[in-house]
Design a protein around this motif. Structure first.
Motif, PDB file in Angstrom:
ATOM      1  N   THR A   1     -22.844   9.582  26.949  1.00 54.71           N
ATOM      2  CA  THR A   1     -21.594   9.907  26.125  1.00 54.71           C
ATOM      3  C   THR A   1     -20.981  10.756  27.217  1.00 54.71           C
TER       4      THR A   1
ATOM      5  N   GLU B   1     -17.214  21.645  21.161  1.00 60.16           N
ATOM      6  CA  GLU B   1     -18.496  20.940  20.667  1.00 60.16           C
ATOM      7  C   GLU B   1     -19.034  21.856  19.552  1.00 60.16           C
TER       8      GLU B   1
ATOM      9  N   THR C   1     -20.706  15.811  21.893  1.00 59.54           N
ATOM     10  CA  THR C   1     -20.829  15.616  23.414  1.00 59.54           C
ATOM     11  C   THR C   1     -19.573  14.998  23.890  1.00 59.54           C
ATOM     12  N   LEU C   2     -19.089  13.910  22.884  1.00 53.98           N
ATOM     13  CA  LEU C   2     -17.811  13.155  23.294  1.00 53.98           C
ATOM     14  C   LEU C   2     -16.560  14.335  23.365  1.00 53.98           C
ATOM     15  N   VAL C   3     -16.611  15.118  22.151  1.00 56.37           N
ATOM     16  CA  VAL C   3     -15.435  16.004  22.221  1.00 56.37           C
ATOM     17  C   VAL C   3     -15.642  17.015  23.587  1.00 56.37           C
ATOM     18  N   ARG C   4     -16.771  17.372  23.831  1.00 60.38           N
ATOM     19  CA  ARG C   4     -16.840  18.250  24.838  1.00 60.38           C
ATOM     20  C   ARG C   4     -16.613  17.805  26.339  1.00 60.38           C
ATOM     21  N   SER C   5     -17.025  16.656  26.482  1.00 60.30           N
ATOM     22  CA  SER C   5     -16.870  15.869  27.897  1.00 60.30           C
ATOM     23  C   SER C   5     -15.549  15.476  27.888  1.00 60.30           C
ATOM     24  N   THR C   6     -14.886  15.039  26.838  1.00 60.66           N
ATOM     25  CA  THR C   6     -13.540  14.722  27.025  1.00 60.66           C
ATOM     26  C   THR C   6     -12.494  15.639  27.138  1.00 60.66           C
TER      27      THR C   6
ATOM     28  N   ASN D   1     -11.223  11.319  29.734  1.00 59.75           N
ATOM     29  CA  ASN D   1     -10.350  12.481  30.092  1.00 59.75           C
ATOM     30  C   ASN D   1      -9.652  12.057  31.216  1.00 59.75           C
TER      31      ASN D   1
ATOM     32  N   GLY E   1     -17.141  10.326  28.078  1.00 54.96           N
ATOM     33  CA  GLY E   1     -15.997  11.376  28.171  1.00 54.96           C
ATOM     34  C   GLY E   1     -15.222  11.599  29.044  1.00 54.96           C
ATOM     35  N   ARG E   2     -15.857  11.612  30.319  1.00 56.72           N
ATOM     36  CA  ARG E   2     -15.304  11.551  31.531  1.00 56.72           C
ATOM     37  C   ARG E   2     -14.270  10.699  31.794  1.00 56.72           C
TER      38      ARG E   2
ATOM     39  N   ARG F   1     -10.963  20.163  32.347  1.00 55.74           N
ATOM     40  CA  ARG F   1     -12.342  19.798  32.051  1.00 55.74           C
ATOM     41  C   ARG F   1     -13.428  20.625  32.905  1.00 55.74           C
TER      42      ARG F   1
END
Length: 246
Positions: A205, A24, A14-19, A213, A209-210, A163
């Motif tokens: 998370t 992910e 989730t951190l990878v995807r949201s950042t 980002n 991530g936001r 993003r």
């Protein structure tokens, strides 16, 4: 131990995807299958993807390039059947090896390039190429991201616009995926139970991530993205060689 592992993996994915907006699935699925069956790991990963995309689209809808997202989705649709043909009739081992090498190699080239072509406005031709290729790669192996990165970089999107726009692309695609899994009976009690276990970690998370980002400004963002793609390409090669599903 299995529950702890699932929660930790969902946090990292989730951190990878949201950042960064993508990537992910190549983190989550190969690690999930070390602890849970593939038929649970894949739907769980897609459900987390839907949740992340939904929150981002609602929260940051003003940052979405709607026209770009719309045409990338439209042009991805005819690419999906070609991807499925590759999946069904291609040599999975060598296709994944070549794909991983191409992703990593192109990313290294972009990291070293100095004078790179840029688009000042949306180009229907580039939207078709990148959208179609994302459909092909997504249909074949679920690796939609790299062509979208190429287009976002050509258009010089900021980190927050990149993003948000990718989530507008991924949300309908992921919902279609969930519907397909549900029709096949793969979204059952175990998958939903694992999702509920992950929710207390996944939800905050997304906001972490936001925050990260927003800290990645200018060209530094795409440098991190391309380094991430180098990692994805290498992981795809390694997982293919050792026989881990990705």
């Amino acid at each position: 131990m299995i529950t702890t592992a699932i929660v930790l993996i969902s946090f990292v994915a989730t951190l990878v995807r949201s950042t960064f907006g993508f990537g992910e699935s190549l983190v989550a699925v190969p690690l999930f299958v070390l602890f849970i069956p593939l038929e649970v790991a894949v739907p769980l990963s897609v459900l987390i993807s839907v949740l992340v995309a939904l929150v981002v689209v609602i929260q940051d809808h003003r940052d979405i390039h709607l026209e770009s997202a719309k045409w990338l989705i439209v042009y991805a649709v005819p690419g999906i059947p070609f991807g499925l043909l590759i999946l069904l009739y291609g040599n999975e081992y060598w296709v994944k090896i070549v794909l991983g090498v191409l992703i990593a190699g192109y990313s290294v080239y972009m990291l070293r390039a100095r004078n790179v072509f840029r688009l000042e406005a949306d180009s229907r031709g580039w939207l078709f190429v990148c959208g179609f290729l994302s459909g092909v790669l997504g249909g074949a192996y679920g690796v939609n991201g790299p062509p979208l990165v190429v287009y976002g970089n050509l258009r010089q999107w900021s980190a927050k616009h990149f993003r948000a726009t990718l989530q507008a692309y991924f949300l309908p695609a992921s919902l279609i995926g969930v519907a397909g899994y549900a029709m096949k009976g793969l979204v059952g009690r175990v998958v939903l139970s694992d999702l509920l276990i992950c929710l207390p970690v996944v939800a905050p998370t997304i906001f972490l991530g936001r925050y990260l980002n927003r800290k990645l400004a200018g060209s530094a963002f795409f440098r991190y993205v391309y380094w991430g793609l180098v990692g994805i390409g290498l992981l795809l090669v390694v997982f293919t060689i050792v026989g881990i599903k990705s």
